[in-house]
Structure formats: C-alpha cells, structure tokens
Scaffold this active site. Structure first.
Site, PDB file in Angstrom:
ATOM      1  N   GLY A   9     -10.317  -2.795  -9.752  1.00  9.18           N
ATOM      2  CA  GLY A   9     -11.123  -3.688  -8.947  1.00  9.18           C
ATOM      3  C   GLY A   9     -11.356  -3.067  -7.589  1.00  9.18           C
ATOM      4  N   LYS A 186       5.679  -5.173   2.161  1.00 11.59           N
ATOM      5  CA  LYS A 186       4.277  -5.421   1.798  1.00 11.59           C
ATOM      6  C   LYS A 186       4.057  -6.900   1.487  1.00 11.59           C
ATOM      7  CE  LYS A 186       0.004  -4.775   1.008  1.00 11.59           C
ATOM      8  NZ  LYS A 186      -0.554  -4.176  -0.200  1.00 11.59           N
TER       9      LYS A 186
END
Length: 314
Positions: A9, A186
């Site tokens: 994507g 993250k």
C-alpha cells in the site's frame, strides 16, 4: 536480492519503490488490479512533494507464480496478517528471511504461528508513505530511520546484511538488540497522532497547530509509557513531547497518518493494534488508560458510521 513486499500500500510502495530504484528485484503485492496494471505498464512514480522519479518494479495481485524470495517484507494490515502469511508460503524458501514492518504489537507472534519464529526479523520504520494514485506515492524517507532486529536480540549476519542493503538504497537502517523496545517506541509514535488525525481528519500541517490536540496526545503517550514500563520495556525516551515531535519529523505538511488514510478509503483501521494494544496491556498490569480508551471508542464510532451508513470495507 529478490524482495517481495506483501501488502504494497502506501508504506510498502514507498519502501519497495526505494529499494527498486537502488537496483534490487522488487515484487509489489497489492490486491488492486488498477495498481498492478499501472506498475507493470508504466512503473511507479515516487515523489517527495517537490520532485518526482519514475521507478521500474513488478506488481502482482497474488503470491502465486512469484516463487521463493530472499526477503519477504510483511506490510499488510495487522488484522490480515495470519491469512496473508498463509497465502505467502510459496514465497518462502530454505533461506528466505521474513520481516514484519507493520504497525502495532503482536504481528511477529502471529507470523511465527504459521512459519516458525526462526525465520523472522522484527522491525519498525519511521518512513512514511501516501498513495496519490495507483502508480504514484508520496514517500517520506529523508532522515527517517528503520530499526530491525532478531527476536532474541542477537546480532546476526542476516540482520546485518539486510540493514546494509536498506541503507545503501537510501533507507537509513540500524540493527537493534532491543527490538521489543523499538516496537514500543514506534507504537507510541503511532499513538501520538494516528487516532487524533483520524478523528479530526487533519493532516500533519494542521494537526500540530491545535494546542488541545497536542495536550490530548501527550496524555495518550504518557499512558503508553506507563504501560510499557510496567511490562519491563526499555524505551528510547520517556518524554511525551519528544515522541510527539518525532512523529512529524521530516514529513510534509500534507502527510496523512495511516489511520486517516484508512478512514478516507472507508477501510477498517488498525486502532486495535495501536491505542487498543495500550489498553489491553494496561489491563494486564492494572494501569488505567482512559485517554487511549476514549480514542479507541471514537475511532470505533467512526468505523461503525462508515460500515452501517456508508459501506466500510476491510
């Protein structure tokens, strides 16, 4: 090196395109036929918001026919991980390295259930990407680091080799002996902006101009830090403001978080694996997470609206 991006994507196109530009054989797997046709016929256009480069790469809708690869990078949505790795078994040869660069927590465990943990590298990247069309991606790679590591924290030849290849291609990559800490680092970055961008529909340029949003982000990050510490995780920083600022570092003002991109495409978000993960881990160690619970509830409400009124898709 033959590399397959499973789930090409926005981010997968940015990373895969950058690797292809450096001369590596890259196959981008994306279920959209228009994406595949455009890449195969015209190539992939990578832009940083100012300049554009045309890169040649291969694209496929499915894994069949690709054959074993040297490196399989998993970038599907977390809720599709198990099915995706099941379908990708034909890509995995005797020496294939499988590396997850997905958002959220728990993907490596899911992959290990299917192929065993001995093949897996874990990683987190601060590279950003926004698909502007079937064959055009806005890539935020400048000064954005990727951290990879063995699940047991050891420094092996294979993880060092992958890091060198990425860095040579312009994707600054560091081998970490504390990959679980990196996963949480993250996660907190995504916690800082993902849900708030999705709820407000603001890109980074405007998201960072609203003081109330900043205050809410700080509270959500602080909850995540408390939960991480309670679970014995060593973080790079325990300062919410540093995390808030790092989330947007080097990215253009029109950059959109993956949560916002999913909602705009009327797709399910990964909220359960980001803010929702903080809520789950918090419950296990009796750490309250009311701000993250509220952010999860808000995104769930938007998803419900899209699904029941406007036809949200997976």
């Amino acid at each position: 090196m033959k590399i397959c991006i499973l789930g090409a994507g926005s981010l997968g196109s940015a990373i895969g395109g950058t690797l292809a530009e450096a001369g590596m054989e890259v196959i981008l797997v994306n279920h959209r036929q228009d994406y595949v046709d455009t890449i195969n016929s015209k190539g992939l256009i990578i832009t940083d918001g100012t300049t554009e480069r045309l890169v040649k790469a291969q694209a496929r809708r499915k894994c069949e026919g690709i054959g074993p690869v040297d490196l399989l990078i998993i970038l599907v949505k977390s809720f599709h991980t198990k099915q995706a790795i099941e379908n990708a078994k034909g890509l995995i040869g005797d020496k294939t390295i499988v590396m997850s660069l997905q958002n959220g927590l728990g993907n490596e465990e899911t992959i290990a259930e299917v192929i065993g943990k001995e093949r897996i590298l874990a990683g987190k990247t601060y590279v950003g990407g926004v698909l502007l069309g079937p064959g055009r991606v806005l890539a935020g790679t400048q000064n954005k680091y990727t951290y990879i590591g063995e699940l047991d924290g050891s420094i092996t030849d294979r993880v060092t080799q992958v890091a060198k290849l990425f860095s040579k291609a312009g994707l600054l990559t560091v081998v970490s002996h504390n990959i679980m800490g990196i996963l949480w680092d993250k996660l907190l970055i995504n916690t800082a902006t993902g849900a708030l961008s999705g709820i407000t529909r603001l890109t980074y340029g405007n998201l960072y101009k609203v003081s109330e949003i900043k205050e809410c982000a700080f509270e959500a990050i602080a909850e995540g830090i408390a939960v991480a510490k309670a679970n014995g995780i060593v973080l790079a920083t325990e300062n919410p403001e540093e995390i808030w600022l790092k989330a947007a570092e080097g990215l253009p003002a029109d950059f959109k978080t993956s949560t916002l991109q999913s909602l705009e495409k009327m797709s399910v978000t990964e909220i359960d694996y980001i803010n929702g993960a903080i809520v789950r881990y918090g419950k296990k160690c009796n750490i309250p997470t009311p701000v993250n619970q509220s952010l999860v509830a808000s995104i769930k409400g938007i998803e419900y609206q899209l699904k029941n009124v406007e036809g949200l898709v997976d």
